[in-house]
Structure formats: C-alpha cells, structure tokens
Motif scaffolding. Structure first.
Motif, PDB file in Angstrom:
ATOM      1  N   ARG A  26       0.823  -1.213   0.000  1.00 42.63           N
ATOM      2  CA  ARG A  26       0.000   0.000   0.000  1.00 42.63           C
ATOM      3  C   ARG A  26       0.858   1.263   0.000  1.00 42.63           C
ATOM      4  NH1 ARG A  26      -4.963   0.665   3.327  1.00 42.63           N
ATOM      5  NH2 ARG A  26      -5.065   2.687   2.359  1.00 42.63           N
ATOM      6  N   LEU A  29       0.958   3.173  -3.237  1.00 33.95           N
ATOM      7  CA  LEU A  29      -0.255   3.763  -3.817  1.00 33.95           C
ATOM      8  C   LEU A  29       0.005   5.148  -4.418  1.00 33.95           C
ATOM      9  CD1 LEU A  29      -3.226   3.722  -4.521  1.00 33.95           C
ATOM     10  CD2 LEU A  29      -3.766   4.454  -2.209  1.00 33.95           C
ATOM     11  N   LEU A  30       0.588   6.064  -3.625  1.00 34.23           N
ATOM     12  CA  LEU A  30       0.785   7.407  -4.166  1.00 34.23           C
ATOM     13  C   LEU A  30       1.769   7.440  -5.329  1.00 34.23           C
ATOM     14  CD1 LEU A  30      -1.153   8.842  -2.225  1.00 34.23           C
ATOM     15  CD2 LEU A  30       0.555  10.630  -2.107  1.00 34.23           C
ATOM     16  N   GLY A  64     -10.812   7.058  -2.150  1.00 32.34           N
ATOM     17  CA  GLY A  64     -10.730   8.008  -1.034  1.00 32.34           C
ATOM     18  C   GLY A  64      -9.433   8.802  -1.089  1.00 32.34           C
ATOM     19  N   ALA A  65      -8.327   8.104  -1.350  1.00 33.18           N
ATOM     20  CA  ALA A  65      -7.036   8.795  -1.407  1.00 33.18           C
ATOM     21  C   ALA A  65      -6.998   9.747  -2.604  1.00 33.18           C
ATOM     22  CB  ALA A  65      -5.900   7.785  -1.494  1.00 33.18           C
ATOM     23  N   SER A  68      -8.742  12.916  -2.055  1.00 35.13           N
ATOM     24  CA  SER A  68      -8.325  13.750  -0.926  1.00 35.13           C
ATOM     25  C   SER A  68      -7.069  14.575  -1.231  1.00 35.13           C
ATOM     26  CB  SER A  68      -8.164  12.880   0.330  1.00 35.13           C
ATOM     27  OG  SER A  68      -6.841  12.717   0.707  1.00 35.13           O
ATOM     28  N   TYR A  69      -6.371  14.291  -2.330  1.00 33.09           N
ATOM     29  CA  TYR A  69      -5.160  15.055  -2.655  1.00 33.09           C
ATOM     30  C   TYR A  69      -5.389  16.006  -3.826  1.00 33.09           C
ATOM     31  CZ  TYR A  69      -2.847  11.857   0.483  1.00 33.09           C
ATOM     32  OH  TYR A  69      -2.501  11.154   1.596  1.00 33.09           O
ATOM     33  N   PRO A  70      -5.103  17.299  -3.609  1.00 36.78           N
ATOM     34  CA  PRO A  70      -5.383  18.283  -4.663  1.00 36.78           C
ATOM     35  C   PRO A  70      -4.597  18.072  -5.958  1.00 36.78           C
ATOM     36  CG  PRO A  70      -4.255  19.299  -2.786  1.00 36.78           C
ATOM     37  CD  PRO A  70      -4.605  17.915  -2.383  1.00 36.78           C
ATOM     38  N   GLU A  71      -3.446  17.422  -5.887  1.00 37.88           N
ATOM     39  CA  GLU A  71      -2.641  17.243  -7.101  1.00 37.88           C
ATOM     40  C   GLU A  71      -3.170  16.113  -8.000  1.00 37.88           C
ATOM     41  OE1 GLU A  71       0.232  18.881  -8.221  1.00 37.88           O
ATOM     42  OE2 GLU A  71      -0.260  20.374  -6.697  1.00 37.88           O
ATOM     43  N   LEU A  72      -4.038  15.276  -7.458  1.00 38.96           N
ATOM     44  CA  LEU A  72      -4.538  14.146  -8.237  1.00 38.96           C
ATOM     45  C   LEU A  72      -5.890  14.507  -8.832  1.00 38.96           C
ATOM     46  CD1 LEU A  72      -3.618  11.316  -5.703  1.00 38.96           C
ATOM     47  CD2 LEU A  72      -2.300  12.113  -7.658  1.00 38.96           C
TER      48      LEU A  72
ATOM     49  N   PHE B 249      10.253  10.599  -1.893  1.00 32.41           N
ATOM     50  CA  PHE B 249       8.820  10.375  -2.045  1.00 32.41           C
ATOM     51  C   PHE B 249       8.187  11.698  -2.448  1.00 32.41           C
ATOM     52  CE2 PHE B 249       4.450   9.859  -0.813  1.00 32.41           C
ATOM     53  CZ  PHE B 249       4.183   8.508  -0.961  1.00 32.41           C
ATOM     54  N   ALA B 252       1.478  14.863  -2.741  1.00 32.26           N
ATOM     55  CA  ALA B 252       0.397  15.101  -3.697  1.00 32.26           C
ATOM     56  C   ALA B 252      -0.436  16.312  -3.290  1.00 32.26           C
ATOM     57  CB  ALA B 252      -0.477  13.861  -3.831  1.00 32.26           C
ATOM     58  N   GLY B 253       0.196  17.206  -2.525  1.00 33.69           N
ATOM     59  CA  GLY B 253      -0.465  18.465  -2.198  1.00 33.69           C
ATOM     60  C   GLY B 253      -1.258  18.440  -0.910  1.00 33.69           C
ATOM     61  N   GLU B 268       1.751   6.059   3.635  1.00 30.26           N
ATOM     62  CA  GLU B 268       1.159   4.721   3.666  1.00 30.26           C
ATOM     63  C   GLU B 268       0.038   4.561   2.645  1.00 30.26           C
ATOM     64  OE1 GLU B 268      -0.033   3.652   7.593  1.00 30.26           O
ATOM     65  OE2 GLU B 268       2.031   3.474   8.324  1.00 30.26           O
ATOM     66  N   ARG B 271      -5.805   8.386   3.058  1.00 25.04           N
ATOM     67  CA  ARG B 271      -6.312   9.746   2.902  1.00 25.04           C
ATOM     68  C   ARG B 271      -5.471  10.706   3.727  1.00 25.04           C
ATOM     69  NH1 ARG B 271     -11.544  10.830   1.500  1.00 25.04           N
ATOM     70  NH2 ARG B 271     -11.509  12.533   2.961  1.00 25.04           N
ATOM     71  N   ARG B 272      -5.464  11.974   3.301  1.00 20.24           N
ATOM     72  CA  ARG B 272      -4.683  12.935   4.086  1.00 20.24           C
ATOM     73  C   ARG B 272      -5.482  13.392   5.293  1.00 20.24           C
ATOM     74  NH1 ARG B 272      -5.323  18.888   1.710  1.00 20.24           N
ATOM     75  NH2 ARG B 272      -7.253  18.585   0.597  1.00 20.24           N
TER      76      ARG B 272
END
Lengths: 154, 496
Positions: A26, A29-30, A64-65, A68-72, B249, B252-253, B268, B271-272
């Motif tokens: 996991r 993931l990013l 969900g991830a 939740s991230y503005p860059e994605l 790493f 992502a903002g 990990e 979610r942020r």
C-alpha cells in the motif's frame, strides 16, 4: 466503476505494466497514482480498480485517497491550464487583476484553456506568480498573460 | 571500531574527487523562483559569452530573490549595494554555502565542511550524538519547536527499529525556505538526515518532497545518487558498520500533509488525515514503527552542530531560543526573499534592515506565520522573533513566513483570506474544523459592510475558540487564529 470503457487487452497491458513498476504494497499507492497521472494526464477510473487489485488496497480507499489530494485528478484535463496564485503575497502584487484578465480572456465557451485560482504556489518572493501549462512564471504581468498564452488564437 | 576512522575515509574521498579547472568562476543562481523570471535564459547568455574563458557554475539562490536572476563572480557586474545590505544584515549559518558552491558539486561541499558532521557523528556513539544535539538546544524549525534530541531519544528507546522521515512538504502559503535549502545545498539535507538516522538507530530514511517542488526533487535525486556512488549512503557508510537506505517520495499536495501524522498517512497510501495521539509517531508511526519526523531546516542545522560544536550554534539567538531562523519575506517590501536571522531580533529590524522598508507607516499590518497565525498591526512590530506565540495571544512565528501588507490592503480582508485558506484546506475529519472554519468565513463576509459588528464578533470569537479547542491537528487547532488575532489587534483600533 465501468471497466468496459477500455478493451480487455488494454487492461491486461496496464496490469503487467503495473507489476513491472510497483510491488504489492500500500506504500506504493501514491507513487503509482503519480505514475498513472503522468501517463494519462489524469486518473481514468478504470485504472483505479486495477491498481486496487494489484496493490492490495480496497478500491474504496484508493478512491478516497485520490479525492483527498489536490494534485490528483479524475477529470480529463483541458488542453491548456492557467493557475493564478492569489495568496497573500500575490494579492499584494496585483494577482486579482491577473485572475480577472485570465478569466476575461479564457473563461468562455469553446476555450481550450481552463483558468484556476490557487491558494499558493510557494514562490512568494517573485509574486505575483502564475503557472502556465506547468511552467512557473514569476513577476507576472497582464501583458505576459496576453502574449505568452496566445495559443488560443492559433 | 578503533581502526575505522570515518574522518580519514572522508578525506580520502575528497582527495580522490577530480580537481576542477582553475579558471575564474562565474556563478549563476538558479532556483525555482529565479527560473520563473528568466534565470535559465541568463545562464545561456553567460555561457555564450564566457564559456571559453571562465568556469560557469549553477548555484542555488542566495535568498536575494528581489534581484534575481543573479550572477556573481564577474568583476564587471558589481553587486548592488541593496543586495550587499540584504546579505550583510543577516546571520548566515544554515544558509552558509548557498549561492557560493555549485549545488551538485560534492567536492565543494566537503571543502566547506560538508559531511564532516556526519564523520564526527560516526566517530562517537549514537547516544553521544543525541547528547551533543541536546546540549545545543536545537528545536524543530517546522513551527512546533519541539526539542530535536528529545524526539530522537524517544524513538531510539523503542523496541523496534525507527524510521526517519524528512518533512519537505512546506505547504504553507508564504513559505519557501525548505525548497531553497534543498535546491541550494541538497547534500546538507541528506547529511542531516543521515546523522538523525544514526542517532536514532535507524537504517531507513524517507524524504517527502512537496508535489510542486519539481526542481528541489530532481536536485535531491541527483545529490542522493552522488552520495550513493561515494559510499556516503548505503551499506557501511564511510567504512563504519552504519548502513542506511534513503528514498525520495513525492507528495500530492495539501497544507495538512505537513502535519506529521498526516504525512505518515500519505506515505502509507491513505487519505490525508491526521491520526489520533497517543501513540505518538516516535512510538508508533510509519508502518507502526517508531518514526522521527524532522523538518528540512532542522536537519540542515544538525551537521553544523556536529561539525562546529554546540557552542558555536548557541552563540546565535537567545538563551532559551538558541540558533538562527530562516524567514521567508514577501509582500509589500523592496527586498523580498529568504533571510536568516538570530532568534531574539525584532520584527521591525527584520522588516527595515533586511526587508528594506523605509517607513512602516506605509503598511497596514504584517502577516506572520501564515494561515495558522494572524496579522500584527504596525504598532506591534517591535516584538521579538521567537519560537511559538510572539504577541502573547494568537500570532505565532510558525515556520517563519512574513508578508508585509500595503496600506491598500484592509486587514479585515486579509483575515478573511487567511480564514478561507484554512476552511478550504480542512481535511474534514473533525467536525469543528470542517464546519466551523467555513462558518467563520461566511460570518466575516456577511459582516463586511455592517456598521456595528460587535454582535458578530462575539459569536465569531466563541466559534473560533471552539474550533481551536476541539480539533485534532495543528491546522484545526489554529484555524481560528487569524480571526482571534484580528479581534485582539484591529477591532478596537477600527472602532468596532
């Protein structure tokens, strides 16, 4: 999620690409999401479920991830993109006028350019800053926006 | 252990590195900021003119962004007196070397004392390294000012092996210090992280870089590979039995990702969102291992403390707050850029002597510490730059972002702007922050033109205090601060 928007072959190719690049963890993931976004310019929904199988992360949590991230981004990007920073330092240097000018020029039907207002581009010492198709421009002027971004008229 | 001498090994590495040509150097300062206003073009011009006769090197930005793109080393191009004043008024400790050495030249970095802190650390026990850092009184520079040695000690005393995370998220508006450090002297960041890993007994370092800091990421990547090639990172560092793996790493903002437990969630693949504490990251963080999260500026201090000793570090700053602080200066001032000052200096001195402001009466206020803090009126500028709260109430130094507001800017509008940022960046986990922060913005906007705002201000004060009191992480706990600062400093002055 409708997986049938792409052929089975495309999906299989995508999966073997993934296996080549990322371990089943996991923590990947990013990095994997960044990789997909670099390949496609955005995150197509069908890739998310395959990512989920490969990394061993529930699809709901992948989604969900992603959200939740503005860059994605899940949305197909416009051809061109202008992000005008309206942080405190940029506001001091007239970023509101730049934003208005950009909207006036590009925010209309049929425009291939989308205009965004962003809270900070972290280059406050050369404010006002604008990100034009991923390239940062400091000490920006209205003239630069009008001249530099002339692809609309091509 | 006694036969291995890390310092000797470092000298051998240095001696083996190719000596550069002896022609006069021309230094072109390139960072993200200067690149955005034509520094690469300038580099091309210089190359076209001088590549036959001079050694042309790309260095990091010295911090004098207001005169970027800067080129030094050419006799014909005099350094302007404004630049000189800006640089001379500072105490450059962490910034030492930036703008002087090529960012990717490890030989030059070792020449100015680089990696000697690491070699010295590896010559003693990890407990002694923690002791030296503890003696210096170094505190975290990311905004919370937690004692570094205490964090390291806590992580090293756990049962399983710790992980060291380098926090280069720096997602706060008005801040650009960590990016400058990484772009200008990436080896120092790596060296600091290695010392931290050795001190905590860790074999794994992860460097988390802000998603927008592309140049910083690529320079760090190059520097890391150079370190690996020379045996400074990897198995048996400098011939000792200390081995360490360092990885980069890309974030992502999101402002909230700078908060350490959120950063761990991001790594990990979650979610942020912040995590509940306890357990603290030093007890159970990344992969449930003990985790040390240190800011870039903090880690850049570490090699200098080890190499030049804690006394030298403590010679700057005050007794309770030793050392220097990087300040990101922007907004309505002539000399905008990155400056380093000793703790204890007043804000007024910074603004006038370094920022070049002639008359502070031309300002309506100064925003200090970003959206987690607030705006100071010009009557309060004689406050000292110190860790934590600086006005006794809600204005905090934070990570050191300072934005001067011109007379045309209404502090009320600026307060709305800061509050809006907090509302937009709330991750949504805690109800008081998720619902309260936007509510603060709505009430402020509705009351913008009303003549008597006392009723609204009373409600707002209660709301802001509730948001601060009932949220989990640093963002929520400070989301009400811009408003509270406005009420403290401006509402009476303006007849509310």
């Amino acid at each position: 999620m409708d997986l049938n928007v792409v052929s089975k072959e495309t999906r299989l190719n995508f999966r073997s690409d993934l296996i080549g690049h990322f371990q089943r963890s996991r923590e990947e993931l990013l990095p994997a999401l960044h990789w997909v976004q670099e390949e496609y310019g955005y995150l197509p929904e069908w890739t998310l479920e395959i990512l989920s199988w490969h990394l061993g992360v529930p699809a709901s949590e992948v989604y969900g991830a992603v959200t939740s991230y503005p860059e994605l981004s899940l949305a197909v990007p416009q051809t061109h993109k202008i992000s005008v920073c309206t942080g405190l330092a940029c506001r001091e240097s007239g970023s509101q006028d730049l934003l208005n000018k950009s909207l006036e020029l590009f925010d209309k039907d049929g425009s291939a350019t989308s205009v965004y207002e962003v809270p900070c581009l972290f280059s406050c010492s050369v404010a006002p800053v604008v990100l034009i198709d991923g390239v940062l421009a400091g000490n920006t002027t209205e003239k630069l926006i009008t001249n530099e971004v002339d692809y609309e008229r091509d | 252990m006694s036969e291995i001498n890390p310092l000797e090994n470092l000298r051998a590495i240095h001696a083996n590195l190719e000596t550069q040509d002896q022609r006069d150097r021309i230094l072109v300062e390139i960072g993200q900021c200067s690149a955005s206003i034509g520094a690469y073009k300038e580099l091309e011009n210089i190359k076209a003119q001088y590549s036959e006769t001079h050694r042309i090197e790309v260095v990091g930005c010295s911090g004098a962004c207001f005169s970027a793109p800067r080129v030094t080393g050419l006799g014909s191009l005099e350094i302007s007196s404004m630049d000189q004043d800006f640089l001379d008024s500072q105490t450059r400790y962490v910034l030492g070397g930036i703008g002087d050495i090529a960012w990717d030249d490890i030989r030059q970095y070792i020449s100015i004392g680089g990696f000697q802190g690491l070699a010295k650390a590896l010559s003693v026990t990890s407990e002694e390294v923690i002791e030296i850092v503890s003696d210096s009184g170094l505190r975290g520079r990311g905004g919370a000012y937690f004692p570094v040695a205490m964090k390291w000690r806590s992580a090293s005393s756990q049962k399983s092996d710790p992980v060291v995370l380098v926090n280069a998220e720096e997602g706060e508006p008005g801040l650009f210090k960590d990016r400058h450090l990484i772009e200008g002297i990436p080896f120092r960041v790596i060296e600091g992280a290695l010392i931290a890993a050795f001190a905590c007994g860790s074999e794994e370092v992860l460097i988390y870089v802000n998603a927008e800091a592309d140049l910083a990421y690529s320079r760090l990547d190059v520097a890391l590979q150079k370190c690996q090639n020379l045996g400074l990172v990897g198995k048996n560092v400098l011939g000792t039995d200390f081995s360490v793996d360092v990885r980069l790493f890309k974030g992502a903002g999101g402002y909230v990702c700078g908060e350490e437990s959120t950063l761990i969630n991001t790594l990990e693949g979650r979610r942020r969102e912040p995590r509940l504490r306890p357990p603290f990251p030093t007890e159970s963080g990344f992969r449930n291992q003990p985790t040390v999260v240190n800011n870039v500026e903090t880690l850049c201090n570490v090699p200098l403390v080890l190499n030049f000793g804690p006394e030298k570090f403590k010679s700057n700053g005050t007794k309770d707050a030793p050392g220097t602080k990087l300040l990101s200066l922007s907004g309505n001032m002539p000399c905008r850029g990155l400056a380093e000052v000793p703790f204890g200096i007043t804000l007024l001195t910074v603004l006038c002597d370094i920022g070049g402001i002639k008359d502070v009466n031309d300002l309506s206020g100064v925003a200090v510490g970003g959206p987690s803090s607030g705006i100071l009126p010009i009557g309060s500028l004689d406050l000292e730059i110190l860790p934590g709260v600086i006005d006794g109430k809600n204005v905090m130094l934070g990570a050191g972002g300072i934005v001067a507001l011109s007379k045309d800017t209404d502090p009320y509008e600026a307060t709305i702007h800061l509050s809006k940022y907090n509302a937009a960046e709330s991750c949504g986990k805690c109800t008081p922050c998720r619902e309260g922060a936007p509510k603060i913005v709505r009430i402020l906007e509705d009351a913008k033109n009303s003549t008597d705002r006392s009723g609204e201000f009373k409600r707002l004060e209660m709301l802001a205090k509730t948001v601060n009191a009932a949220s989990l992480c640093g963002l929520g706990q400070a989301a009400g601060n811009p408003l509270l600062s406005y009420l403290n400093h401006f509402s009476k002055e303006q007849g509310d």
